[in-house]
Write an enzyme that holds these catalytic residues in place. Structure first.
Site, PDB file in Angstrom:
ATOM      1  N   ARG A 138       0.842  -1.218   0.000  1.00 34.30           N
ATOM      2  CA  ARG A 138       0.000   0.000   0.000  1.00 34.30           C
ATOM      3  C   ARG A 138       0.876   1.267   0.000  1.00 34.30           C
ATOM      4  O   ARG A 138       0.568   2.248   0.680  1.00 34.30           O
ATOM      5  CB  ARG A 138      -0.938   0.041   1.221  1.00 34.30           C
ATOM      6  CG  ARG A 138      -1.781  -1.191   1.415  1.00 34.30           C
ATOM      7  CD  ARG A 138      -2.905  -1.295   0.395  1.00 34.30           C
ATOM      8  NE  ARG A 138      -3.794  -2.381   0.759  1.00 34.30           N
ATOM      9  CZ  ARG A 138      -3.654  -3.640   0.335  1.00 34.30           C
ATOM     10  NH1 ARG A 138      -2.683  -3.960  -0.505  1.00 34.30           N
ATOM     11  NH2 ARG A 138      -4.506  -4.566   0.723  1.00 34.30           N
ATOM     12  N   SER A 157     -11.178   1.090   3.271  1.00 37.86           N
ATOM     13  CA  SER A 157     -10.315   0.771   4.422  1.00 37.86           C
ATOM     14  C   SER A 157      -9.659   2.053   4.900  1.00 37.86           C
ATOM     15  O   SER A 157      -9.030   2.754   4.115  1.00 37.86           O
ATOM     16  CB  SER A 157      -9.202  -0.191   4.018  1.00 37.86           C
ATOM     17  OG  SER A 157      -9.735  -1.358   3.520  1.00 37.86           O
ATOM     18  N   GLU A 212      -4.846   5.265   5.975  1.00 36.25           N
ATOM     19  CA  GLU A 212      -4.595   4.964   4.558  1.00 36.25           C
ATOM     20  C   GLU A 212      -4.836   6.172   3.635  1.00 36.25           C
ATOM     21  O   GLU A 212      -3.992   6.490   2.804  1.00 36.25           O
ATOM     22  CB  GLU A 212      -5.447   3.759   4.142  1.00 36.25           C
ATOM     23  CG  GLU A 212      -5.035   3.179   2.816  1.00 36.25           C
ATOM     24  CD  GLU A 212      -5.743   1.867   2.490  1.00 36.25           C
ATOM     25  OE1 GLU A 212      -5.447   0.860   3.136  1.00 36.25           O
ATOM     26  OE2 GLU A 212      -6.596   1.870   1.592  1.00 36.25           O
TER      27      GLU A 212
HETATM   28  P1  NAP Z   1     -10.397 -10.527   4.778  1.00 32.34           P
HETATM   29  O1  NAP Z   1     -10.445 -11.351   3.541  1.00 32.34           O
HETATM   30  O2  NAP Z   1     -11.415 -10.712   5.836  1.00 32.34           O
HETATM   31  O3  NAP Z   1      -8.950 -10.664   5.408  1.00 32.34           O
HETATM   32  C1  NAP Z   1      -8.632  -9.943   6.589  1.00 32.34           C
HETATM   33  C2  NAP Z   1      -7.222  -9.438   6.482  1.00 32.34           C
HETATM   34  O4  NAP Z   1      -6.369 -10.534   6.498  1.00 32.34           O
HETATM   35  C3  NAP Z   1      -6.976  -8.640   5.225  1.00 32.34           C
HETATM   36  O5  NAP Z   1      -6.570  -7.388   5.614  1.00 32.34           O
HETATM   37  C4  NAP Z   1      -5.902  -9.401   4.479  1.00 32.34           C
HETATM   38  O6  NAP Z   1      -4.758  -8.628   4.211  1.00 32.34           O
HETATM   39  C5  NAP Z   1      -5.482 -10.512   5.404  1.00 32.34           C
HETATM   40  N1  NAP Z   1      -5.575 -11.791   4.687  1.00 32.34           N
HETATM   41  C6  NAP Z   1      -6.658 -12.594   4.595  1.00 32.34           C
HETATM   42  N2  NAP Z   1      -6.353 -13.705   3.905  1.00 32.34           N
HETATM   43  C7  NAP Z   1      -5.067 -13.596   3.549  1.00 32.34           C
HETATM   44  C8  NAP Z   1      -4.179 -14.426   2.810  1.00 32.34           C
HETATM   45  N3  NAP Z   1      -4.586 -15.593   2.308  1.00 32.34           N
HETATM   46  N4  NAP Z   1      -2.914 -14.000   2.631  1.00 32.34           N
HETATM   47  C9  NAP Z   1      -2.524 -12.819   3.120  1.00 32.34           C
HETATM   48  N5  NAP Z   1      -3.304 -11.987   3.822  1.00 32.34           N
HETATM   49  C10 NAP Z   1      -4.562 -12.364   4.037  1.00 32.34           C
HETATM   50  O7  NAP Z   1     -10.331  -8.956   4.404  1.00 32.34           O
HETATM   51  P2  NAP Z   1     -11.455  -7.985   3.869  1.00 32.34           P
HETATM   52  O8  NAP Z   1     -11.529  -6.843   4.790  1.00 32.34           O
HETATM   53  O9  NAP Z   1     -12.704  -8.728   3.508  1.00 32.34           O
HETATM   54  O10 NAP Z   1     -10.755  -7.506   2.526  1.00 32.34           O
HETATM   55  C11 NAP Z   1     -10.534  -8.404   1.445  1.00 32.34           C
HETATM   56  C12 NAP Z   1      -9.472  -7.829   0.530  1.00 32.34           C
HETATM   57  O11 NAP Z   1      -9.899  -6.599  -0.044  1.00 32.34           O
HETATM   58  C13 NAP Z   1      -8.187  -7.526   1.274  1.00 32.34           C
HETATM   59  O12 NAP Z   1      -7.115  -7.842   0.435  1.00 32.34           O
HETATM   60  C14 NAP Z   1      -8.268  -6.033   1.521  1.00 32.34           C
HETATM   61  O13 NAP Z   1      -6.995  -5.431   1.614  1.00 32.34           O
HETATM   62  C15 NAP Z   1      -9.002  -5.561   0.298  1.00 32.34           C
HETATM   63  N6  NAP Z   1      -9.733  -4.320   0.580  1.00 32.34           N
HETATM   64  C16 NAP Z   1      -9.136  -3.137   0.355  1.00 32.34           C
HETATM   65  C17 NAP Z   1      -9.833  -1.972   0.649  1.00 32.34           C
HETATM   66  C18 NAP Z   1      -9.252  -0.621   0.475  1.00 32.34           C
HETATM   67  O14 NAP Z   1      -9.967   0.371   0.601  1.00 32.34           O
HETATM   68  N7  NAP Z   1      -7.979  -0.499   0.241  1.00 32.34           N
HETATM   69  C19 NAP Z   1     -11.111  -2.030   1.157  1.00 32.34           C
HETATM   70  C20 NAP Z   1     -11.662  -3.260   1.392  1.00 32.34           C
HETATM   71  C21 NAP Z   1     -10.965  -4.399   1.090  1.00 32.34           C
HETATM   72  P3  NAP Z   1      -4.637  -7.656   2.931  1.00 32.34           P
HETATM   73  O15 NAP Z   1      -5.492  -6.468   3.248  1.00 32.34           O
HETATM   74  O16 NAP Z   1      -3.179  -7.311   2.937  1.00 32.34           O
HETATM   75  O17 NAP Z   1      -5.057  -8.390   1.727  1.00 32.34           O
END
Ligand code: NAP
Length: 338
Positions: free
Chosen positions: A165, A238, A334
């Site tokens: 990020r 996020s 962020e």
């Molecule tokens: P999630 O799938 O419930 O996972 C929770 C956290 O654990 C995430 O932050 C993710 O890191 C990490 N994670 C889960 N599985 C993983 C794996 N197999 N390997 C590595 N890291 C893992 O998260 P969520 O909130 O529903 O979001 C899903 C994805 O969408 C995530 O990648 C998240 O970053 C992305 N997202 C981004 C935004 C934004 O505004 N930037 C908003 C919503 C969701 P990571 O975040 O590093 O992937």
């Protein structure tokens, strides 16, 4: 090109907070950017680019300087062979419309980044990432307009210094305006992202080999269930990045909190999940018009656009303080705060 005076910035941020900009312009071409730079130089003021407004928060004071809504458009296929295509995209294109375009054109590689709000030009700044894909995995180069010199430069992927990020653009806000991004996208079918929600989605449907379009649809559905719609509830997606620290430091925290979810990264680093840390550290939402999103504590919302910048700052400090006290981990915001 029109330069407007005293423009309310609120409507240019999806959080719907912000004061008034002294000057404001829409840039549809490089010539417009040059004209804006001349204007800014003549008045000795700064230039602030604005994209989709989903990753920026404007303080609610008066903003001196000129705010520039980037409206550069165009998607061009530069090269293709049997395996991949190189696509040049102007910075003002909507990110998710571009993802949809790639799939319609038989390309893959960014389907996991579906439904992320914002523009293509903003995507390299925070190196948007979701479900195991980072936009930097697909970027060949980024063209920038240097705000000091007024020149255009092409920066290679390595020169962008991408991190989790993070990028050179994030570390140097105010130095460049991104004008174009060049992507290299494969034509092969993608694999299912190794993230629980996506695995469950396809597991239930007994689908082992989905297309890029099916993965895109899955991501859109999963995200809609976990994130508030920016068109109805003001928010920035996020709000905090996941803290990443060395394995050695993380060991002490994991020992103290055996249930804490964590992920091992390369270079002996550990990533903790900011949403979980907040959920554990905050037992009761404090009285504040800015509220944590019920279904996902990583998201701050501003229902009805009633919250002020001060209220948001207080909320940020409360959350960071609570997480620091409980886990000795520091959360970073962020979105960029201007
Ligand atoms: P999630 O799938 O419930 O996972 C929770 C956290 O654990 C995430 O932050 C993710 O890191 C990490 N994670 C889960 N599985 C993983 C794996 N197999 N390997 C590595 N890291 C893992 O998260 P969520 O909130 O529903 O979001 C899903 C994805 O969408 C995530 O990648 C998240 O970053 C992305 N997202 C981004 C935004 C934004 O505004 N930037 C908003 C919503 C969701 P990571 O975040 O590093 O992937």
């Amino acid at each position: 090109m029109l330069i407007r005076k005293n423009v309310d910035l609120k409507k240019y941020s999806t959080m719907k907070i912000g004061g008034v900009a002294d000057f404001f312009a829409e840039a549809k071409s490089i010539a417009d950017l040059r004209e804006i730079k001349e204007f800014a130089d003549s008045k000795n003021i700064s230039i602030f680019p604005i994209g989709g407004g989903s990753n920026v928060i404007f303080s609610d004071e008066n903003h001196s300087g000129i705010f520039v809504h980037i409206q550069l458009r165009g998607i061009i296929k530069m090269y293709e062979n049997a395996e991949f295509a190189n696509i040049e995209v102007a910075a003002g294109e909507d990110w998710d419309e571009f993802v949809a375009w790639t799939i319609k054109n038989g390309l893959s590689g960014i389907e996991s980044l579906s439904a992320i709000p914002g523009t293509v030009g903003a995507s390299p700044i925070q190196n948007i990432g979701a479900y195991g894909t980072e936009v930097s995995d697909r970027i060949i180069s980024v063209e920038v307009f240097d705000l000091q010199t007024g020149e255009l430069h092409e920066m290679s992927n390595a020169q962008c210094e991408f991190g989790y990020r993070d990028s050179i653009f994030k570390k140097n806000i105010g130095k460049f305006i991104i004008t174009k991004v060049v992507f290299q996208l494969p034509k092969k079918k993608p694999g299912i992202p190794q993230y629980k929600d996506v695995q469950i989605y396809f597991g239930i449907r007994k689908q082992k080999n989905p297309t890029a379009e099916e993965i895109r649809n899955a991501i859109i559905e999963i995200r809609a269930g976990k994130l508030p719609d920016i068109n109805t509830v003001p928010n920035n997606g996020s709000f905090f990045t996941n803290p990443v620290i060395s394995k050695k430091e993380a060991g002490l925290i994991i020992e103290k909190f055996p249930n804490i979810p964590f992920f091992e990264l390369d270079n002996d680093q550990i990533k903790f999940y900011a949403g979980w840390l907040i959920e554990q550290a905050i037992t009761e939402d404090f009285k504040n018009p800015i509220v944590l999103y019920e279904k996902n504590k990583l998201v701050l919302t501003n229902p009805g656009g009633k919250g002020s910048f001060k209220a948001l700052q207080e909320k940020i400090e409360d959350i960071k303080g609570a997480v620091k006290e409980k886990f000795d981990l520091t959360l970073e915001v962020e979105p960029n705060i201007i």
